[in-house]
Design an enzyme around this catalytic site. Structure first.
Site, mmCIF file in Angstrom:
data_model
loop_
_atom_site.group_PDB
_atom_site.id
_atom_site.type_symbol
_atom_site.label_atom_id
_atom_site.label_comp_id
_atom_site.label_asym_id
_atom_site.label_seq_id
_atom_site.Cartn_x
_atom_site.Cartn_y
_atom_site.Cartn_z
ATOM 1 N N SER A 244 0.859 -1.182 0.000
ATOM 2 C CA SER A 244 0.000 0.000 0.000
ATOM 3 C C SER A 244 0.894 1.230 0.000
ATOM 4 O O SER A 244 1.778 1.360 0.843
ATOM 5 C CB SER A 244 -0.883 0.006 1.243
ATOM 6 O OG SER A 244 -1.406 1.310 1.439
ATOM 7 N N HIS B 113 -1.162 -1.709 -4.154
ATOM 8 C CA HIS B 113 -2.443 -1.579 -3.458
ATOM 9 C C HIS B 113 -2.769 -0.090 -3.305
ATOM 10 O O HIS B 113 -2.000 0.670 -2.720
ATOM 11 C CB HIS B 113 -2.329 -2.245 -2.080
ATOM 12 C CG HIS B 113 -3.594 -2.278 -1.298
ATOM 13 N ND1 HIS B 113 -4.558 -3.256 -1.473
ATOM 14 C CD2 HIS B 113 -4.072 -1.460 -0.326
ATOM 15 C CE1 HIS B 113 -5.556 -3.043 -0.629
ATOM 16 N NE2 HIS B 113 -5.294 -1.945 0.078
ATOM 17 N N ASP C 236 -5.305 2.642 -1.875
ATOM 18 C CA ASP C 236 -6.367 2.868 -0.892
ATOM 19 C C ASP C 236 -7.123 4.148 -1.213
ATOM 20 O O ASP C 236 -6.577 5.243 -1.077
ATOM 21 C CB ASP C 236 -5.753 2.965 0.512
ATOM 22 C CG ASP C 236 -5.282 1.615 1.014
ATOM 23 O OD1 ASP C 236 -6.109 0.679 1.027
ATOM 24 O OD2 ASP C 236 -4.099 1.494 1.381
ATOM 25 N N MET D 253 -10.152 6.593 -0.245
ATOM 26 C CA MET D 253 -11.007 6.940 0.908
ATOM 27 C C MET D 253 -11.744 8.241 0.628
ATOM 28 O O MET D 253 -11.177 9.152 0.018
ATOM 29 C CB MET D 253 -10.144 7.127 2.155
ATOM 30 C CG MET D 253 -9.246 5.945 2.461
ATOM 31 S SD MET D 253 -8.270 6.250 3.938
ATOM 32 C CE MET D 253 -7.267 4.755 3.970
ATOM 33 N N HIS E 282 -8.573 -0.601 -3.650
ATOM 34 C CA HIS E 282 -9.381 -0.877 -2.457
ATOM 35 C C HIS E 282 -10.250 0.345 -2.177
ATOM 36 O O HIS E 282 -9.756 1.382 -1.720
ATOM 37 C CB HIS E 282 -8.418 -1.163 -1.290
ATOM 38 C CG HIS E 282 -9.075 -1.417 0.022
ATOM 39 N ND1 HIS E 282 -8.386 -1.447 1.215
ATOM 40 C CD2 HIS E 282 -10.379 -1.665 0.346
ATOM 41 C CE1 HIS E 282 -9.220 -1.693 2.213
ATOM 42 N NE2 HIS E 282 -10.441 -1.818 1.716
ATOM 43 N N MET F 144 -12.654 2.364 -0.141
ATOM 44 C CA MET F 144 -13.254 2.586 1.174
ATOM 45 C C MET F 144 -14.146 3.818 1.034
ATOM 46 O O MET F 144 -13.850 4.893 1.576
ATOM 47 C CB MET F 144 -12.154 2.785 2.222
ATOM 48 C CG MET F 144 -11.463 1.473 2.579
ATOM 49 S SD MET F 144 -9.867 1.695 3.380
ATOM 50 C CE MET F 144 -8.851 1.957 1.940
ATOM 51 N N MET G 99 -10.068 -7.162 6.520
ATOM 52 C CA MET G 99 -9.400 -6.015 7.140
ATOM 53 C C MET G 99 -8.905 -6.420 8.529
ATOM 54 O O MET G 99 -9.673 -6.915 9.356
ATOM 55 C CB MET G 99 -10.362 -4.838 7.291
ATOM 56 C CG MET G 99 -10.697 -4.084 6.010
ATOM 57 S SD MET G 99 -9.290 -3.407 5.109
ATOM 58 C CE MET G 99 -8.522 -2.341 6.325
ATOM 59 N N ASP H 158 -5.265 -7.077 5.090
ATOM 60 C CA ASP H 158 -4.846 -5.674 4.946
ATOM 61 C C ASP H 158 -4.902 -4.960 6.294
ATOM 62 O O ASP H 158 -5.967 -4.844 6.896
ATOM 63 C CB ASP H 158 -5.791 -4.991 3.940
ATOM 64 C CG ASP H 158 -5.430 -3.544 3.677
ATOM 65 O OD1 ASP H 158 -4.376 -3.075 4.141
ATOM 66 O OD2 ASP H 158 -6.217 -2.880 2.973
ATOM 67 N N GLY H 159 -3.745 -4.497 6.730
ATOM 68 C CA GLY H 159 -3.672 -3.698 7.953
ATOM 69 C C GLY H 159 -2.724 -4.299 8.967
ATOM 70 O O GLY H 159 -2.927 -5.431 9.420
ATOM 71 N N GLY H 160 -1.670 -3.579 9.293
ATOM 72 C CA GLY H 160 -0.738 -4.033 10.329
ATOM 73 C C GLY H 160 0.089 -5.245 9.952
ATOM 74 O O GLY H 160 0.601 -5.943 10.827
ATOM 75 N N SER I 125 3.046 0.570 5.734
ATOM 76 C CA SER I 125 4.169 1.166 6.455
ATOM 77 C C SER I 125 5.364 0.213 6.573
ATOM 78 O O SER I 125 6.513 0.657 6.528
ATOM 79 C CB SER I 125 3.707 1.632 7.833
ATOM 80 O OG SER I 125 2.950 0.644 8.472
HETATM 81 C C1 DX5 Z 1 -6.194 0.968 5.809
HETATM 82 C C2 DX5 Z 1 -5.737 0.584 4.425
HETATM 83 C C3 DX5 Z 1 -4.510 -0.255 4.418
HETATM 84 C C4 DX5 Z 1 -3.347 0.347 5.153
HETATM 85 C C5 DX5 Z 1 -2.158 -0.543 5.176
HETATM 86 O O1 DX5 Z 1 -7.411 1.591 5.729
HETATM 87 O O2 DX5 Z 1 -6.729 -0.122 3.745
HETATM 88 O O3 DX5 Z 1 -4.174 -0.629 3.109
HETATM 89 O O4 DX5 Z 1 -3.016 1.593 4.662
HETATM 90 O O5 DX5 Z 1 -1.156 0.103 5.886
HETATM 91 P P1 DX5 Z 1 -0.328 -0.621 7.044
HETATM 92 O O6 DX5 Z 1 0.328 -1.801 6.431
HETATM 93 O O7 DX5 Z 1 0.642 0.427 7.472
HETATM 94 O O8 DX5 Z 1 -1.302 -1.016 8.115
HETATM 95 ZN ZN ZN Z 2 -6.190 -1.163 1.819
#
Ligand code: DX5
Ligand code: ZN
Length: 218
Positions: free
Chosen positions: A7, A32, A34, A36, A65, A67, A135, A174-176, A197
Site C-alpha cells: 500500500s 495496493h 487505498d 477513501m 481498495h 473505502m 481487514m 490488509d492492515g498491520g 508502512s
Molecule cells: C487501511 C488501508 C490499508 C493500510 C495498510 O485503511 O486499507 O491498506 O493503509 O497500511 P499498514 O500496512 O501500514 O497497516
Molecule cells: Zn487497503
C-alpha cells in the site's frame, strides 16, 4: 506462493515515481491503492489523478481498495486502470449488483469486511468474487496494529472456500502486516498480503519485501 501488494498510502507522494520503481525492483506482484472518501472512513486519500498517473508509469497491476460510500457511481472510472476493484460489504450499495458491474467492466471483483463484521456475512457473495479482503485494522489509516482476531477470520474463510471447492479464491489481508504478523496471516490462509508502512517506511524496501515473503513462506 504468497503475493505482496504494497500500500502506497504512507509514501511521500512527491516521490511516488521513485517509490514505484523501488517496489518494481523489489518484485512485488501489484500495487495496493487505498481510496477513501471522508465518509465511509474518517480520512481522504488517493483519487483519479494519482491513479491515472500511476497507470501511465507502471506495468504493475493496480489493486484498488475502495473505502467509499456509493462505490457503484465510480466503478467504470476506476475500471479504466484497475486490475481488481475491492468494495466494502458495509458500504452503501447493492453489493451483488456492484460486483456484477465490476465484472461487466472486465475487471476482477473483490469484497471486503471490516474487523467487526463476521466473515460469514459475505458467504452469499463468494461465487461472485475472485478475492475476499479481510481487514485486520479499522479502515482509514496506515500504520495501525494488526487486530489478532483477523487470523481466525482468515482461517474460517479459507475453510469455507475449501468446503465449497473454491480453491482458487484469493484471500487478502490488509492492515498491520509486518515482520511480526505476516507469517501468522499467511499460515491461516491469506495468499495476498497488503503491507503499507512495513514496506514504504522501510529504509530498504527491497529487503522489507523479501523478509515479508520469507516469513510468509515459513
Ligand atoms: C487501511 C488501508 C490499508 C493500510 C495498510 O485503511 O486499507 O491498506 O493503509 O497500511 P499498514 O500496512 O501500514 O497497516
Ligand atoms: Zn487497503
Amino acid at each position: 506462493m504468497v503475493k505482496i501488494s504494497p500500500s502506497i498510502l504512507t509514501a511521500d507522494f512527491l516521490e511516488l515515481k521513485g517509490v514505484v520503481r523501488q517496489l518494481e525492483e523489489a518484485g512485488v506482484e501489484m500495487l495496493h491503492i487505498d481510496v477513501m472518501d471522508g465518509d465511509f472512513v474518517p480520512n481522504i486519500s488517493i483519487g483519479f489523478p494519482v491513479i491515472d498517473s500511476l497507470a501511465r508509469h507502471t506495468e504493475l497491476p493496480l489493486d484498488v481498495h475502495l473505502m467509499i460510500q456509493r462505490p457503484q457511481l465510480y466503478i467504470e472510472r476506476f475500471a479504466k486502470n484497475a486490475e481488481r476493484i475491492t468494495i466494502h460489504y458495509e458500504s452503501d450499495c447493492d453489493v451483488a449488483a456492484t460486483l456484477k458491474q465490476i465484472h461487466d467492466c472486465g475487471v476482477k471483483a473483490a469484497i471486503s469486511v471490516k474487523p467487526k463484521t463476521p466473515v460469514s456475512e459475505i458467504y452469499p457473495y463468494l461465487d461472485m468474487v475472485e478475492m475476499v479482503l479481510i481487514m485486520s485494522v479499522e479502515p482509514g489509516f496506515g500504520g495501525q496494529s494488526y487486530i489478532p482476531e483477523a487470523t481466525e477470520k482468515i482461517r474460517e474463510l479459507r475453510a469455507e472456500c475449501d468446503r465449497r471447492g473454491l480453491a482458487d479464491m484469493d484471500i487478502q489481508v490488509d492492515g498491520g502486516i509486518n515482520f511480526k504478523t505476516a507469517g501468522e496471516a499467511a499460515k491461516a490462509g491469506a495468499n495476498i498480503l497488503v503491507a503499507g508502512s512495513a514496506i514504504c517506511d522501510a529504509a530498504d524496501m527491497k529487503q522489507a519485501v523479501a523478509e515479508i515473503r520469507r516469513l510468509a513462506a515459513e
